[in-house]
Write a protein that holds these residues in place. Structure first.
Motif, PDB file in Angstrom:
ATOM      1  N   ALA A  38      -8.649  -2.271   1.992  1.00  0.00           N
ATOM      2  CA  ALA A  38      -7.591  -3.042   1.819  1.00  0.00           C
ATOM      3  C   ALA A  38      -7.091  -3.486   3.233  1.00  0.00           C
ATOM      4  O   ALA A  38      -7.047  -2.571   4.178  1.00  0.00           O
ATOM      5  CB  ALA A  38      -6.435  -2.374   0.914  1.00  0.00           C
ATOM      6  N   PRO A  59      -6.694  -6.630  -1.426  1.00  0.00           N
ATOM      7  CA  PRO A  59      -7.311  -5.283  -1.741  1.00  0.00           C
ATOM      8  C   PRO A  59      -8.640  -5.054  -1.346  1.00  0.00           C
ATOM      9  O   PRO A  59      -9.608  -6.068  -0.991  1.00  0.00           O
ATOM     10  CB  PRO A  59      -7.214  -5.576  -3.285  1.00  0.00           C
ATOM     11  CG  PRO A  59      -7.426  -7.097  -3.375  1.00  0.00           C
ATOM     12  CD  PRO A  59      -6.870  -7.546  -2.467  1.00  0.00           C
ATOM     13  N   LYS A  94       1.707  -4.158  -5.465  1.00  0.00           N
ATOM     14  CA  LYS A  94       0.389  -3.591  -4.939  1.00  0.00           C
ATOM     15  C   LYS A  94      -0.026  -2.252  -5.558  1.00  0.00           C
ATOM     16  O   LYS A  94      -1.229  -2.102  -5.630  1.00  0.00           O
ATOM     17  CB  LYS A  94       0.721  -3.086  -3.270  1.00  0.00           C
ATOM     18  CG  LYS A  94       0.752  -4.203  -2.402  1.00  0.00           C
ATOM     19  CD  LYS A  94       1.634  -4.094  -1.119  1.00  0.00           C
ATOM     20  CE  LYS A  94       1.049  -2.841  -0.244  1.00  0.00           C
ATOM     21  NZ  LYS A  94       1.436  -2.761   0.931  1.00  0.00           N
ATOM     22  N   PRO A  98      -3.874  -3.175  -7.813  1.00  0.00           N
ATOM     23  CA  PRO A  98      -4.582  -2.868  -6.962  1.00  0.00           C
ATOM     24  C   PRO A  98      -5.871  -3.727  -6.485  1.00  0.00           C
ATOM     25  O   PRO A  98      -6.216  -3.652  -5.511  1.00  0.00           O
ATOM     26  CB  PRO A  98      -5.256  -1.540  -7.182  1.00  0.00           C
ATOM     27  CG  PRO A  98      -5.023  -1.056  -8.808  1.00  0.00           C
ATOM     28  CD  PRO A  98      -4.058  -2.018  -8.966  1.00  0.00           C
ATOM     29  N   ASN A  99      -6.181  -4.493  -7.404  1.00  0.00           N
ATOM     30  CA  ASN A  99      -7.474  -5.277  -7.391  1.00  0.00           C
ATOM     31  C   ASN A  99      -7.004  -6.878  -7.232  1.00  0.00           C
ATOM     32  O   ASN A  99      -7.605  -7.917  -7.115  1.00  0.00           O
ATOM     33  CB  ASN A  99      -8.187  -5.394  -8.705  1.00  0.00           C
ATOM     34  CG  ASN A  99      -8.782  -3.929  -8.475  1.00  0.00           C
ATOM     35  OD1 ASN A  99      -9.250  -3.373  -7.677  1.00  0.00           O
ATOM     36  ND2 ASN A  99      -8.875  -3.307  -9.887  1.00  0.00           N
TER      37      ASN A  99
END
Length: 292
Positions: A38, A59, A94, A98-99
């Motif tokens: 990330a 990410p 975030k 997460p993607n």
């Protein structure tokens, strides 16, 4: 004759060298940022103004064609505020997504003699164009969703409903955002009389002389059946945004057949904390996962 040919040859070599130099420079500019981990960048410029900056979270394992982008737009009555006001939301998203790439923006603040419209809508358009120019570099897609608070929610809806010609905005969230400048509560309710007075000072446009102008900057009046899925959050004790703003926007979206969800916290004002904030995040998370 030979001398002339030699000069032309030198000129040709110079042009070739210059072209290769420019090509190499461009390749350096658009080099992919490492996707194995990330990445995060602060105060990235997207325009000429000092206020044209954004933070971006990228990410790991992202791909240009699939990594979607959440854009946060702060509030502040169009005249104040900063992206740092949404730092908590930025950090929370975030973790929850997460993607997804997440962008938190600043835009030019308005003032007397410096109207927010269309300046701030143009700023959002400039931001989107900047992000689209970097889809290869960042490895992000051109699929966007807006999450706005207060004036930022108004701008998010207005942009999504009027400037989404390429259908790249897939979702919009309004948290206590103004939706209708011609609402009778704004026009004739003394509890909200300062709103139109302030709007007239900012825009330099008289409400009585040019109601059409205020319709054109109202999401309620410009939304069409082609609008992206919309999720709305409003408080029943908001001293800035009358309840009618959310209730009537929800009804208008239903009439148009636009996918939408409306949450009304009867005892909340212009923002909230605690259980209702957790509820807002949970409902937003579900809506994003379903529609974006």
């Amino acid at each position: 004759m030979n001398n002339s040919f030699f000069k032309k040859k030198q000129y040709f070599i110079y042009i070739l060298f210059f072209s290769l130099f420019i090509s190499c420079s461009e390749n350096e500019v658009i080099q992919i940022i490492d996707t194995s981990t990330a990445k995060e960048f602060r105060d990235v410029k997207y325009g000429e103004s000092p206020e044209h900056i954004f933070d971006i979270y990228l990410p790991k394992n992202r791909l240009e064609n699939t990594t979607k982008v959440l854009v946060l737009v702060h509030g502040g009555s169009w005249i104040s505020g900063d992206k740092k006001d949404l730092k908590e939301a930025y950090e929370t998203l975030k973790l929850k997504f997460p993607n997804y790439a997440i962008v938190n923006i600043n835009y030019q603040l308005a003032g007397i003699g410096k109207s927010p419209f269309p300046m701030q809508i143009n700023d959002i358009d400039k931001l989107i164009k900047n992000l689209k120019s970097k889809t290869y570099k960042y490895q992000i897609s051109n699929k966007f969703a807006f999450i706005g608070v207060s004036a930022g929610a108004h701008l998010s809806m207005l942009y999504s409903y009027t400037s989404n010609n390429l259908n790249e905005v897939k979702m919009v969230c309004s948290i206590v955002g103004p939706t209708n400048f011609t609402d009778t509560n704004y026009v004739s309710n003394p509890d909200y009389s300062n709103f139109i007075a302030g709007a007239q000072l900012l825009t330099g446009v008289s409400y009585d002389d040019n109601v059409e102008y205020y319709k054109n900057v109202s999401p309620f009046h410009v939304v069409t059946s082609k609008a992206p899925p919309t999720i709305l959050f409003y408080g029943g004790k908001d001293e800035l945004i009358p309840s009618s703003q959310g209730i009537e926007m929800h009804a208008k979206l239903n009439d148009l057949g636009v996918v939408n969800e409306f949450t009304f916290y009867e005892n909340e004002g212009h923002g909230w904390e605690g259980e209702n904030l957790v509820d807002t995040y949970n409902k937003l998370e579900s809506f994003i996962k379903t529609h974006f």
